[in-house]
Scaffold this motif. Structure first.
Motif, PDB file in Angstrom:
ATOM      1  N   ALA A 247       0.821  -1.213   0.000  1.00  0.00           N
ATOM      2  CA  ALA A 247       0.000   0.000   0.000  1.00  0.00           C
ATOM      3  C   ALA A 247       0.851   1.257   0.000  1.00  0.00           C
ATOM      4  O   ALA A 247       0.467   2.274  -0.594  1.00  0.00           O
ATOM      5  CB  ALA A 247      -0.924  -0.004   1.208  1.00  0.00           C
TER       6      ALA A 247
ATOM      7  N   ARG B 238       3.432  -2.427 -11.053  1.00  0.00           N
ATOM      8  CA  ARG B 238       2.431  -1.361 -11.145  1.00  0.00           C
ATOM      9  C   ARG B 238       2.917  -0.223 -12.039  1.00  0.00           C
ATOM     10  O   ARG B 238       2.127   0.417 -12.738  1.00  0.00           O
ATOM     11  CB  ARG B 238       2.110  -0.834  -9.750  1.00  0.00           C
ATOM     12  CG  ARG B 238       0.952   0.140  -9.712  1.00  0.00           C
ATOM     13  CD  ARG B 238       0.778   0.739  -8.327  1.00  0.00           C
ATOM     14  NE  ARG B 238       0.208  -0.225  -7.396  1.00  0.00           N
ATOM     15  CZ  ARG B 238       0.775  -0.621  -6.293  1.00  0.00           C
ATOM     16  NH1 ARG B 238       1.971  -0.168  -5.977  1.00  0.00           N
ATOM     17  NH2 ARG B 238       0.183  -1.476  -5.477  1.00  0.00           N
TER      18      ARG B 238
ATOM     19  N   ARG C  59      -4.410  -4.530  -9.970  1.00  0.00           N
ATOM     20  CA  ARG C  59      -5.793  -4.611  -9.514  1.00  0.00           C
ATOM     21  C   ARG C  59      -6.384  -5.985  -9.786  1.00  0.00           C
ATOM     22  O   ARG C  59      -7.154  -6.512  -8.971  1.00  0.00           O
ATOM     23  CB  ARG C  59      -6.630  -3.526 -10.194  1.00  0.00           C
ATOM     24  CG  ARG C  59      -6.291  -2.115  -9.720  1.00  0.00           C
ATOM     25  CD  ARG C  59      -7.124  -1.070 -10.427  1.00  0.00           C
ATOM     26  NE  ARG C  59      -6.813   0.264  -9.931  1.00  0.00           N
ATOM     27  CZ  ARG C  59      -7.327   1.383 -10.434  1.00  0.00           C
ATOM     28  NH1 ARG C  59      -8.193   1.323 -11.452  1.00  0.00           N
ATOM     29  NH2 ARG C  59      -7.003   2.560  -9.924  1.00  0.00           N
TER      30      ARG C  59
ATOM     31  N   ASP D  90       0.384   5.724 -10.947  1.00  0.00           N
ATOM     32  CA  ASP D  90      -0.748   6.188 -10.135  1.00  0.00           C
ATOM     33  C   ASP D  90      -0.621   7.670  -9.810  1.00  0.00           C
ATOM     34  O   ASP D  90      -1.571   8.442  -9.970  1.00  0.00           O
ATOM     35  CB  ASP D  90      -0.830   5.384  -8.841  1.00  0.00           C
ATOM     36  CG  ASP D  90      -1.440   4.009  -9.071  1.00  0.00           C
ATOM     37  OD1 ASP D  90      -1.923   3.779 -10.191  1.00  0.00           O
ATOM     38  OD2 ASP D  90      -1.444   3.197  -8.143  1.00  0.00           O
TER      39      ASP D  90
ATOM     40  N   ARG E  94      -5.900   6.905  -0.913  1.00  0.00           N
ATOM     41  CA  ARG E  94      -6.748   5.859  -1.480  1.00  0.00           C
ATOM     42  C   ARG E  94      -6.196   4.474  -1.177  1.00  0.00           C
ATOM     43  O   ARG E  94      -6.939   3.557  -0.829  1.00  0.00           O
ATOM     44  CB  ARG E  94      -6.882   6.072  -2.986  1.00  0.00           C
ATOM     45  CG  ARG E  94      -7.607   7.354  -3.342  1.00  0.00           C
ATOM     46  CD  ARG E  94      -7.607   7.637  -4.811  1.00  0.00           C
ATOM     47  NE  ARG E  94      -8.365   6.646  -5.557  1.00  0.00           N
ATOM     48  CZ  ARG E  94      -8.707   6.792  -6.842  1.00  0.00           C
ATOM     49  NH1 ARG E  94      -8.374   7.894  -7.487  1.00  0.00           N
ATOM     50  NH2 ARG E  94      -9.380   5.864  -7.464  1.00  0.00           N
ATOM     51  N   ARG E  95      -4.896   4.314  -1.303  1.00  0.00           N
ATOM     52  CA  ARG E  95      -4.310   3.002  -0.975  1.00  0.00           C
ATOM     53  C   ARG E  95      -4.422   2.720   0.518  1.00  0.00           C
ATOM     54  O   ARG E  95      -4.771   1.606   0.925  1.00  0.00           O
ATOM     55  CB  ARG E  95      -2.838   2.977  -1.393  1.00  0.00           C
ATOM     56  CG  ARG E  95      -2.592   2.982  -2.892  1.00  0.00           C
ATOM     57  CD  ARG E  95      -1.114   2.799  -3.152  1.00  0.00           C
ATOM     58  NE  ARG E  95      -0.774   2.964  -4.557  1.00  0.00           N
ATOM     59  CZ  ARG E  95       0.464   2.932  -5.026  1.00  0.00           C
ATOM     60  NH1 ARG E  95       1.477   2.729  -4.200  1.00  0.00           N
ATOM     61  NH2 ARG E  95       0.695   3.092  -6.307  1.00  0.00           N
TER      62      ARG E  95
ATOM     63  N   ALA F  18       3.222   8.145  -2.774  1.00  0.00           N
ATOM     64  CA  ALA F  18       2.504   7.085  -2.064  1.00  0.00           C
ATOM     65  C   ALA F  18       3.242   6.637  -0.813  1.00  0.00           C
ATOM     66  O   ALA F  18       2.659   5.970   0.041  1.00  0.00           O
ATOM     67  CB  ALA F  18       2.288   5.896  -2.991  1.00  0.00           C
TER      68      ALA F  18
END
Length: 519
Positions: free
Chosen positions: A101, A187, A197, A272, A309-310, A442
């Motif tokens: 994450a 990713r 996903r 992302d 979001r993660r 992230a």
């Protein structure tokens, strides 16, 4: 700082000698970065106290439960003993999920600060590994595992058993980093977002099939952690030495192997984050009130952020799956809202004004009252924490069934009290201790590692204590007891939040926060 062999290119020209030199320089760079971060610590005496307290608490948890009444007995201690291999596997899964994450683990130095310096991906990988224990979730997992081992196993050969458990924690952390960096490199590759996903959907479906078909116990019996656990409880036997060597070799190999996907991910664009920053959104009708307009802007800045979001997905789904597989009753599910809310606040709530960044200077010049800015940020934080908590409760309800009136009253009261408690503490800390943080990455955190440990510890203690009180209320056959206890808690947290709102209207205090976060 040394600059040789510190780019994103793997030093293959010199063969093994070049790789050893690069690894040595990466270790030296990590030490330099730690000294650099230590210079920014505001209260160093408090940090030293926290480190000493952590060591003492860990030793106490690893030893004291072995001498408690009922330890190494035929009742609850034996049940915990049987669940230890499953708990070891669960910690491995949680380490993998949290590292995935965060895109490979937390940053020792932020992306913008590291831009002028030749910091290698190997240094970034090692820094993330070292920062892994500076997380209250990791600490609690480690303490639970060590305490459960001591209580269920007893004092005989406890030292040998705890050594293997500690090495398992190290192995789980290093292996989690390898999987996380591998997923991050995938990713960032071609069709990477769709592939990642799809893998997550397949894992979720597989877990659902295992649960619905009743093969959960059979699956847990087949996990390889049973072999390591047998080695841990075998004393000074051959299997203990073999388990020790396997875990040491496996951890060392994982540390070295993690550098490979780290270099691969460093050469690729974070898709992302790039998509979020370049995406286009259709304009919507303007809200009728100023507060509604501010709430919409804050809500968009949170839900369009990659780490938010993660993080909210992991916080919402992870504890829910634990509740499903652990078959938690409604009386025990009152623990979940506090756990999720405290974790969600650590994503941005403890430094809520850092979301504005340089835009805080522009926002302060808007013709709106300061109270509206505070109300909008507090409301969006409450929405964020409530959404994550409700998702967790909804997943846990899949197996818990329908609650009765007493259990429902305790759960609702817990959720309301914990939300107001966490929001009040987060807004208070955001005003008192702002930090200039860029949350576009992230892997970013809203505060330095030492501050995050303090925040997470305080949130975990307060929310856990609150949840335990209402969990006890869920076993009393009167739903009004939870309401009676919730009213003074809500009033106390509400008064503290209102006091923070009044402090925010002070131009001097507000200017300090804005100039700090916009730096």
């Amino acid at each position: 700082m040394p600059t040789a062999l510190s780019s994103t290119e793997t030093p293959t020209s010199n063969g093994a000698r070049g790789r050893v030199a690069a690894a040595r320089r990466a270790v030296e760079d990590v030490a330099i970065l730690f000294r650099f971060r230590a210079q920014a610590v505001r209260r160093r005496h408090l940090t030293r106290g926290l480190v000493g307290s952590f060591v003492l608490v860990t030793l106490a948890i690893a030893i004291v439960p072995a001498f408690l009444p009922g330890a190494q007995g035929a009742g609850k201690a034996f049940d915990i003993f049987l669940l230890m291999p499953s708990a070891m596997a669960g910690i491995l899964a949680l380490n993998v999920a949290s590292a995935i994450a965060s895109g490979g683990g937390r940053e020792l130095i932020s992306r913008d600060q590291a831009a002028p310096y030749p910091i290698s991906p190997t240094t970034d990988h090692l820094g993330a590994l070292v920062l892994a224990p500076l997380n209250i979730a990791w600490m609690i997992q480690a303490w639970i595992l060590l305490g459960a081992m001591a209580y269920s196993f007893g004092p005989t050969n406890l030292f040998q058993a705890q050594v293997v458990i500690l090495l398992w924690l190290v192995f789980a952390t290093t292996l989690g980093q390898v999987v996380a960096w591998t997923m991050e490199s995938v990713r960032r590759g071609p069709f990477g977002i769709g592939i990642s996903r799809g893998l997550l959907v397949c894992l979720g479906l597989a877990a659902g099939v295992v649960q619905l078909t009743g093969h959960t116990t059979d699956l847990l019996d087949q996990i390889p952690t049973l072999w390591f656990f047998q080695g841990a409880v075998g004393g000074w036997g051959l299997r203990w030495w073999v388990a020790l060597v396997v875990l040491l070799v496996g951890s060392t190999t994982a540390v070295a192997a993690g550098a490979v996907p780290t270099h691969l991910a460093a050469r690729r664009m974070p898709r992302d984050e790039a998509r979020m920053e370049t995406d286009q959104h259709e304009p919507r009708p303007v809200p009728r009130t100023v507060l509604g307009l501010l709430i919409r802007a804050d809500r968009a800045s949170v839900w369009r952020s990659v780490p938010m979001r993660r993080g909210v997905l992991v916080l919402a789904i992870g504890p829910g799956l634990v509740a499903v597989f652990g078959n938690l009753p409604w009386s025990s599910m009152t623990i979940l809202p506090g756990l999720v809310a405290s974790g969600g606040a650590l994503l941005f709530g403890v430094n809520a004004w850092c979301l504005d960044g340089r835009g805080a200077l522009w926002r302060e010049n808007l013709p709106v009252p300061a109270s509206a800015l505070f109300d909008a940020r507090a409301w969006v934080l409450t929405e964020f924490l409530a959404a994550a908590s409700l998702i967790t409760i909804g997943i846990g309800a899949l197996r818990a069934g329908l609650p009765d009136g007493v259990e429902l009253s305790a759960l609702v009261c817990t959720l309301l009290v914990v939300l107001l408690q966490v929001v009040g503490a987060s807004m208070r800390w955001s005003l008192a201790h702002p930090y200039p943080v860029d949350l576009r990455s992230a892997r970013a955190t809203p505060a330095p590692p030492a501050a995050m440990v303090g925040y997470s510890a305080r949130l975990a203690v307060s929310t856990t204590f609150t949840s335990l009180i209402f969990s006890a209320c869920a076993k009393v056959p009167d739903w009004r007891l939870s309401v009676i206890l919730a009213i003074p808690c809500l009033l106390w947290s509400g008064v503290r939040l209102a006091r923070t709102a009044r402090r925010w209207q002070d131009p001097v205090a507000r200017a300090l926060v804005i100039t700090t976060t916009a730096a």
